[in-house]
Write an enzyme that holds these catalytic residues in place. Structure first.
Site, PDB file in Angstrom:
ATOM      1  N   HIS A   1     -15.077  44.971  86.551  1.00 42.07           N
ATOM      2  CA  HIS A   1     -14.982  44.410  85.526  1.00 42.07           C
ATOM      3  C   HIS A   1     -13.878  43.272  85.338  1.00 42.07           C
ATOM      4  O   HIS A   1     -12.815  43.164  84.966  1.00 42.07           O
ATOM      5  CB  HIS A   1     -14.574  45.232  84.769  1.00 42.07           C
ATOM      6  CG  HIS A   1     -14.471  44.807  83.049  1.00 42.07           C
ATOM      7  ND1 HIS A   1     -13.976  46.153  81.875  1.00 42.07           N
ATOM      8  CD2 HIS A   1     -14.075  43.919  82.444  1.00 42.07           C
ATOM      9  CE1 HIS A   1     -14.667  46.264  81.099  1.00 42.07           C
ATOM     10  NE2 HIS A   1     -14.591  44.085  81.136  1.00 42.07           N
TER      11      HIS A   1
ATOM     12  N   ARG B   1     -20.815  46.735  77.557  1.00 42.43           N
ATOM     13  CA  ARG B   1     -20.360  47.864  77.762  1.00 42.43           C
ATOM     14  C   ARG B   1     -20.940  48.337  78.810  1.00 42.43           C
ATOM     15  O   ARG B   1     -22.195  48.530  78.501  1.00 42.43           O
ATOM     16  CB  ARG B   1     -19.552  48.180  76.731  1.00 42.43           C
ATOM     17  CG  ARG B   1     -18.152  47.555  75.574  1.00 42.43           C
ATOM     18  CD  ARG B   1     -16.651  48.078  76.668  1.00 42.43           C
ATOM     19  NE  ARG B   1     -15.829  47.535  76.335  1.00 42.43           N
ATOM     20  CZ  ARG B   1     -15.035  46.378  76.800  1.00 42.43           C
ATOM     21  NH1 ARG B   1     -15.566  44.993  77.430  1.00 42.43           N
ATOM     22  NH2 ARG B   1     -13.992  46.093  76.299  1.00 42.43           N
TER      23      ARG B   1
ATOM     24  N   GLU C   1     -13.982  53.341  83.811  1.00 40.74           N
ATOM     25  CA  GLU C   1     -12.839  52.524  84.957  1.00 40.74           C
ATOM     26  C   GLU C   1     -11.429  52.933  85.419  1.00 40.74           C
ATOM     27  O   GLU C   1     -10.940  53.384  84.105  1.00 40.74           O
ATOM     28  CB  GLU C   1     -13.071  50.902  83.963  1.00 40.74           C
ATOM     29  CG  GLU C   1     -14.116  50.578  83.850  1.00 40.74           C
ATOM     30  CD  GLU C   1     -14.579  49.549  83.204  1.00 40.74           C
ATOM     31  OE1 GLU C   1     -13.274  48.758  83.106  1.00 40.74           O
ATOM     32  OE2 GLU C   1     -15.652  48.895  82.948  1.00 40.74           O
TER      33      GLU C   1
END
Length: 345
Positions: free
Chosen positions: A305, A257, A286
């Site tokens: 991601h 993370r 994000e």
């Protein structure tokens, strides 16, 4: 007329999510087909919400409440958690299954009654994560972040690198994803050092240490790969002190993370050439805003991601995991992937 199956698994999907995370009726039917022993014992329902948790409309809440009246397991990501924990609303709910690995957005767990379990998708990400980790290690070894930076500058500059065999990778947080990364690293001929809370050995890890050994291990590593969960203990784990301990020739990968790393320090280190390169797959927030300095940081490759979610099998593996836990509940066996509120993952 036969009675409907008594055990109810409800899936709540979000139409604004990427396709890889969206559930369809055909996915539910296929999942029950893969688990024929549950035929007639489990019924599955699906509801679609148009927005994320904070934007849910009353209609979406009403639809969820209707399904919660009989649900034993609810599967999804964005939920009004206190609603799910209300025994008047969800009188027989036993499990909330989160379709990701991280559960930091659910903290603190003060809303959760003791008889309600939270489970996650731990392990579902492993196959794709292992492939991505292997790719990142090779990209760093081939100096791809530097070469891409030269390309953006229209500079024809050659970098010749040694083979990766015999180098050392430090994997911080060896769980399912970290274990998959370790297997990929061993296949490339790397010496693998790992850390995790339990210090439990892993067949692909040559040396396993506890988190307290991190500062002693960092200077030994040619590559550092983060795959640990975000908790109150790991937030900001990798900052100025840790980056200062890295070899200037070392590369850095974050698959965990964003909040586990101080990206401002990382930017300074990359701009100064004090570490060789980095690959990031996670960000906060994000999507990454267009004005983030990360976009123009040299010797950095970013992926949005996408390193751990398999387009073809993610939904199927998720539903199989949820159905296996349904089977376990009916048979009185322990559940898979239960989140420990004390550990926060």
């Amino acid at each position: 007329m036969s009675q409907p199956a008594a055990f109810h698994v409800h899936v709540q999907t979000n139409e604004s999510d990427a396709e890889v995370f969206r559930f369809r009726e055909e996915h539910l039917a296929a999942a029950l087909g893969r688990n024929p022993d549950l035929k007639g014992k489990v019924r599955m329902t699906l509801a679609v919400s148009g927005n994320k948790l904070s934007e849910w409309t009353p209609d979406h809440h009403d639809e969820l409440r209707h399904n919660l009246a009989t649900a034993d397991i609810v599967v999804g990501y964005y939920f009004p958690f206190r609603t799910l924990a209300d025994r008047q609303t969800a009188p027989q709910l036993k499990v909330i299954h989160i379709i990701g690995s991280g559960v930091e957005f659910m903290l603190p767990f003060d809303w959760k009654p003791d008889d309600l379990a939270v489970t996650n998708n731990r392990g579902v990400h492993a196959p794709k994560s292992g492939e991505f980790a292997g790719l990142c290690l090779q990209m760093l070894n081939f100096a791809m972040p530097q070469l891409v930076t030269f390309q953006r500058r229209a500079e024809y500059r050659q970098i010749f690198t040694p083979v990766i065999v015999g180098k050392t990778v430090l994997i911080v947080g060896v769980g399912e994803m970290g274990g998959a990364a370790a297997r990929a690293a061993k296949a490339l001929g790397l010496h693998v050092i790992g850390t995790n809370r339990s210090k439990r050995a892993h067949p692909a890890v040559d040396e396993m240490h506890g988190p307290e050994a991190l500062h002693d291990l960092i200077p030994r590593a040619d590559f550092i790969l983060l795959t640990l969960p975000l908790t109150s203990q790991t937030q900001g784990l990798f900052g100025q002190t840790e980056f200062d301990l890295m070899k200037p020739t070392a590369g850095f990968i974050n698959m965990a993370r964003a909040e586990t790393v101080d990206y401002k320090v990382l930017i300074r280190k990359l701009e100064a050439g004090e570490i060789a390169g980095a690959i990031l797959d996670v960000f906060n927030p994000e999507p990454l805003p267009s004005d983030s300095p990360l976009w123009t940081t040299p010797n950095l490759i970013m992926t949005p991601h996408v390193g751990s979610d398999d387009r073809d099998s993610y939904v199927h593996l998720t539903l199989d995991l949820a159905l296996d836990n349904a089977r376990r509940l009916m048979e009185g066996r322990s559940l898979r992937n239960v989140v420990d509120p004390g550990r926060e993952y």
